[in-house]
Design a protein around this motif. Structure first.
Motif, mmCIF file in Angstrom:
data_model
loop_
_atom_site.group_PDB
_atom_site.id
_atom_site.type_symbol
_atom_site.label_atom_id
_atom_site.label_comp_id
_atom_site.label_asym_id
_atom_site.label_seq_id
_atom_site.Cartn_x
_atom_site.Cartn_y
_atom_site.Cartn_z
ATOM 1 N N LEU A 193 0.840 -1.194 0.000
ATOM 2 C CA LEU A 193 0.000 0.000 0.000
ATOM 3 C C LEU A 193 0.875 1.243 0.000
ATOM 4 N N LEU A 194 0.658 2.105 -0.986
ATOM 5 C CA LEU A 194 1.402 3.360 -1.052
ATOM 6 C C LEU A 194 0.612 4.485 -0.387
ATOM 7 N N TYR A 195 -0.707 4.528 -0.659
ATOM 8 C CA TYR A 195 -1.534 5.592 -0.077
ATOM 9 C C TYR A 195 -2.972 5.118 -0.002
ATOM 10 N N GLN A 196 -3.569 5.279 1.153
ATOM 11 C CA GLN A 196 -4.978 4.935 1.366
ATOM 12 C C GLN A 196 -5.786 6.221 1.429
ATOM 13 N N LEU A 197 -6.756 6.365 0.536
ATOM 14 C CA LEU A 197 -7.578 7.568 0.538
ATOM 15 C C LEU A 197 -8.739 7.402 1.496
ATOM 16 N N PRO A 198 -8.986 8.382 2.353
ATOM 17 C CA PRO A 198 -10.236 8.381 3.109
ATOM 18 C C PRO A 198 -11.391 8.599 2.142
ATOM 19 N N GLN A 199 -12.522 7.954 2.384
ATOM 20 C CA GLN A 199 -13.620 8.031 1.416
ATOM 21 C C GLN A 199 -14.087 9.463 1.188
ATOM 22 N N VAL A 209 2.745 10.135 -13.496
ATOM 23 C CA VAL A 209 3.980 10.456 -12.788
ATOM 24 C C VAL A 209 4.617 11.675 -13.441
ATOM 25 N N ASP A 210 5.149 12.593 -12.624
ATOM 26 C CA ASP A 210 5.826 13.760 -13.200
ATOM 27 C C ASP A 210 7.333 13.502 -13.299
ATOM 28 N N ALA A 211 8.075 14.485 -13.808
ATOM 29 C CA ALA A 211 9.501 14.311 -14.088
ATOM 30 C C ALA A 211 10.345 14.197 -12.827
ATOM 31 N N THR A 212 9.755 14.482 -11.668
ATOM 32 C CA THR A 212 10.475 14.299 -10.404
ATOM 33 C C THR A 212 10.097 12.987 -9.729
ATOM 34 N N GLY A 213 9.234 12.205 -10.364
ATOM 35 C CA GLY A 213 8.838 10.911 -9.820
ATOM 36 C C GLY A 213 7.650 10.943 -8.888
ATOM 37 N N MET A 214 7.032 12.120 -8.727
ATOM 38 C CA MET A 214 5.846 12.222 -7.877
ATOM 39 C C MET A 214 4.598 11.779 -8.646
ATOM 40 N N LEU A 215 3.579 11.359 -7.912
ATOM 41 C CA LEU A 215 2.332 10.877 -8.505
ATOM 42 C C LEU A 215 1.251 11.940 -8.414
ATOM 43 N N TRP A 216 0.479 12.070 -9.495
ATOM 44 C CA TRP A 216 -0.705 12.930 -9.524
ATOM 45 C C TRP A 216 -1.911 12.018 -9.699
ATOM 46 N N VAL A 217 -2.794 11.995 -8.711
ATOM 47 C CA VAL A 217 -3.916 11.058 -8.682
ATOM 48 C C VAL A 217 -5.229 11.820 -8.701
ATOM 49 N N ILE A 226 -4.595 14.910 -6.234
ATOM 50 C CA ILE A 226 -3.616 14.971 -5.146
ATOM 51 C C ILE A 226 -2.245 14.578 -5.689
ATOM 52 N N ARG A 227 -1.204 15.226 -5.161
ATOM 53 C CA ARG A 227 0.172 14.897 -5.532
ATOM 54 C C ARG A 227 0.791 14.123 -4.377
ATOM 55 N N LEU A 228 1.315 12.929 -4.690
ATOM 56 C CA LEU A 228 1.848 12.035 -3.670
ATOM 57 C C LEU A 228 3.339 11.827 -3.862
ATOM 58 N N ASP A 229 4.044 11.683 -2.755
ATOM 59 C CA ASP A 229 5.445 11.278 -2.774
ATOM 60 C C ASP A 229 5.485 9.764 -2.563
ATOM 61 N N PRO A 230 5.861 8.989 -3.596
ATOM 62 C CA PRO A 230 5.803 7.531 -3.445
ATOM 63 C C PRO A 230 6.849 6.979 -2.482
ATOM 64 N N GLN A 231 7.880 7.749 -2.183
ATOM 65 C CA GLN A 231 8.902 7.275 -1.252
ATOM 66 C C GLN A 231 8.406 7.301 0.192
ATOM 67 N N THR A 232 7.642 8.322 0.512
ATOM 68 C CA THR A 232 7.165 8.472 1.890
ATOM 69 C C THR A 232 5.691 8.133 2.046
ATOM 70 N N THR A 234 3.263 10.123 1.380
ATOM 71 C CA THR A 234 2.576 11.300 1.915
ATOM 72 C C THR A 234 1.979 12.144 0.798
ATOM 73 N N ARG A 235 0.911 12.855 1.129
ATOM 74 C CA ARG A 235 0.269 13.780 0.188
ATOM 75 C C ARG A 235 0.989 15.121 0.281
ATOM 76 N N LEU A 236 1.493 15.590 -0.849
ATOM 77 C CA LEU A 236 2.258 16.831 -0.894
ATOM 78 C C LEU A 236 1.370 18.051 -1.059
ATOM 79 N N CYS A 237 0.333 17.929 -1.889
ATOM 80 C CA CYS A 237 -0.577 19.053 -2.103
ATOM 81 C C CYS A 237 -1.847 18.552 -2.767
ATOM 82 N N THR A 238 -2.847 19.408 -2.805
ATOM 83 C CA THR A 238 -4.134 19.101 -3.424
ATOM 84 C C THR A 238 -4.479 20.204 -4.412
ATOM 85 N N LEU A 239 -4.818 19.802 -5.633
ATOM 86 C CA LEU A 239 -5.228 20.736 -6.678
ATOM 87 C C LEU A 239 -6.740 20.640 -6.822
#
Length: 300
Positions: A193-199, A209-217, A226-232, A234-239
């Motif tokens: 599990l990388l990230y569990q979204l609350p409903q 995936v962007d050029a820095t390896g972050m995920l946009w979901v 949401i932008r996620l850091d797959p290493q940690t 964690t959610r980095l920001c919300t658009l």
């Protein structure tokens, strides 16, 4: 995050716009309208949208090595669409034992294989039978292998920058998963599990995936990406988007600094549609301060 600008660029009320793909050679955006059964091409220069109808729900589209040819997943079949003739050369027919299934999201992997997953149709609004979805790989020689089964709703997918990790959304589990990816064979293993979204955040849908390896979901019914850091994990920001049913996203434009976002109108009531006049439109987001990566063509 910088102060992004969000504008609707394809101002048509699509029923379920999905799977945006930037076609660099032609400088245009591909996407599908799942429930309308169409593959769409939008030109930023002319503003025109061209469509080809496939006569069945179409889950996703991807680039092919030959110009004017695209990989499509429609119903439970995989094929090559020739745009000019609107004809499809069908290559495989999957999930024949599950008549209520259909293909959903798909993408070409770093080795040029087409990877796409299936899901059950809803038995009632917002109700899906669990464990019906699978993930398949279409190889260059048109062999198809099932990589995963017993999925809820196979959805957004992409790969890490070093191609060793496969990211995959199971919407029904509200989860973004990571797997070890074997680039030589296309096999996946070791799910985590990388990230569990609350409903309350909405159901996870398409991703990139962007050029820095972050995920946009994309979070359908959450009105956001949401932008996620797959290493940690964690959610980095919300658009936040001006529509609730945000379905997927991809980077595009001349330097891949534009984020294209698809949305859906189906599933909204008449009153909700009045509140959301841009439901089903395709949006362009600029000023994010990050770039994306080029989409790969299917090698078959």
């Amino acid at each position: 995050m910088a102060h992004p600008k969000i504008e609707a660029v394809v101002k048509e009320r699509h029923r379920m716009a999905e799977c945006p793909v930037w076609e660099e050679k032609a400088g245009q955006l591909l996407f599908v309208d799942i429930n309308a059964g169409t593959v769409c091409r939008w030109s930023p220069l002319s503003g025109d949208v061209q469509t080809v109808g496939l006569g069945d729900r179409v889950g996703c589209v991807a680039l092919h090595g030959q110009m004017g040819s695209y990989v499509v997943a429609s119903g439970t079949r995989l094929g090559l669409l020739d745009w000019d003739s609107a004809q499809v050369q069908w290559l495989a027919w999957l999930d024949r034992d599950k008549p209520h299934n259909r293909f959903n999201d798909g993408k070409v992997d770093p080795a040029g294989r087409f990877v796409a997953g299936t899901m059950p149709e809803a038995s009632a609004p917002g109700v899906w039978q669990p464990g019906q979805g699978s993930l398949y790989t279409l190889y260059a020689d048109h062999l198809v292998v099932r990589q995963l089964d017993r999925l809820g709703i196979s959805n957004g997918l992409d790969w890490s920058l070093d191609h060793r990790t496969f990211y995959h959304v199971d919407s029904l589990a509200y989860a973004v998963q990571a797997y070890d990816y074997h680039l030589q064979t296309g096999s996946v293993e070791n799910p985590r599990l990388l990230y569990q979204l609350p409903q309350a955040q909405g159901m996870p849908d398409g991703l990139c995936v962007d050029a820095t390896g972050m995920l946009w979901v994309a979070c359908i019914d959450g009105g956001s990406i949401i932008r996620l850091d797959p290493q940690t994990g964690t959610r980095l920001c919300t658009l936040e988007l001006p529509v609730s049913r945000v379905t997927s996203c991809c980077f595009g434009g001349p330097d891949y600094s534009e984020l294209y976002v698809t949305s859906a109108a189906d599933g909204l009531s008449r009153e909700q549609l009045q509140w959301e006049p841009q439901a089903g439109h395709v949006f362009k987001v600029t000023g994010l301060g990050v770039r994306g990566l080029a989409s790969r063509p299917f090698a078959g």
